[in-house]
Design a protein around this motif. Structure first.
Motif, short mmCIF file in Angstrom:
data_model
loop_
_atom_site.label_atom_id
_atom_site.label_comp_id
_atom_site.label_asym_id
_atom_site.label_seq_id
_atom_site.Cartn_x
_atom_site.Cartn_y
_atom_site.Cartn_z
N THR A 1 68.97 14.34 -128.97
CA THR A 1 70.06 13.40 -129.25
C THR A 1 71.17 14.10 -130.03
OG1 THR A 1 68.45 11.61 -129.36
CG2 THR A 1 70.61 11.16 -130.29
N PHE A 2 70.78 14.91 -131.00
CA PHE A 2 71.74 15.68 -131.79
C PHE A 2 72.56 16.61 -130.89
CE2 PHE A 2 72.22 19.93 -133.81
CZ PHE A 2 73.20 19.62 -134.72
N ARG B 1 75.36 14.09 -136.48
CA ARG B 1 76.18 13.97 -135.28
C ARG B 1 77.67 13.99 -135.66
NH1 ARG B 1 73.30 8.72 -132.85
NH2 ARG B 1 74.98 7.92 -134.14
N PHE C 1 70.39 17.20 -138.51
CA PHE C 1 70.87 16.65 -137.23
C PHE C 1 72.01 15.66 -137.43
CE2 PHE C 1 66.36 17.44 -135.41
CZ PHE C 1 66.70 18.74 -135.08
N ASP D 1 79.84 11.79 -135.52
CA ASP D 1 80.28 10.56 -136.19
C ASP D 1 79.73 10.44 -137.61
OD1 ASP D 1 77.60 9.91 -135.81
OD2 ASP D 1 77.99 8.28 -134.40
N THR E 1 70.50 11.78 -136.73
CA THR E 1 69.48 11.40 -135.76
C THR E 1 68.20 12.18 -136.06
OG1 THR E 1 68.92 11.25 -133.42
CG2 THR E 1 70.26 13.12 -134.07
N ALA F 1 75.01 14.86 -128.57
CA ALA F 1 76.17 14.28 -129.27
C ALA F 1 77.29 15.31 -129.43
CB ALA F 1 75.74 13.76 -130.63
N TRP F 2 76.98 16.59 -129.42
CA TRP F 2 77.97 17.63 -129.60
C TRP F 2 78.51 18.22 -128.30
CZ3 TRP F 2 80.52 18.41 -133.94
CH2 TRP F 2 79.97 17.92 -135.12
#
Length: 101
Positions: free
Chosen positions: A93-94, A82, A80, A84, A88, A97-98
């Motif tokens: 959340t992963f 991200r 996972f 940046d 995560t 983020a994409w």
């Protein structure tokens, strides 16, 4: 490539259902009830036009993928990552983020 159900278009041009398409390293095929898109870069995406999607990468890409395909390292601790570079623990959340606008 844009797909809505079994309607597929490449660069705005419709690909007739059931007819194979090959142009500049991009192929669209219709294996059974699925639609598959393969690139000369070694990636293949197939979907059943409803819910199921599979992504396949050639072994040569091991450790060289990024994004929703993951890092392709067979190491679950970096699944996972991200954009940046942070990792995560949560799939939601992963994926969030994409997202792109």
């Amino acid at each position: 490539v844009v797909a809505q159900g079994r309607n597929v278009s490449v660069n705005g041009v419709e690909v007739p259902e059931g007819r194979p398409y090959l142009h500049k390293g991009l192929g669209v095929t219709w294996p059974g009830d699925w639609v598959a898109v393969a690139s000369s870069l070694g990636m293949r995406v197939a979907w059943d036009a409803h819910l199921a999607v599979t992504v396949t990468a050639e072994p040569e890409l091991r450790g060289g993928t990024w994004g929703l395909c993951g890092t392709y390292t067979d190491n679950p601790t970096d699944d996972f990552v991200r954009p940046d570079g942070d990792i995560t623990a949560f799939a939601a959340t992963f994926a969030s983020a994409w997202k792109v606008p």
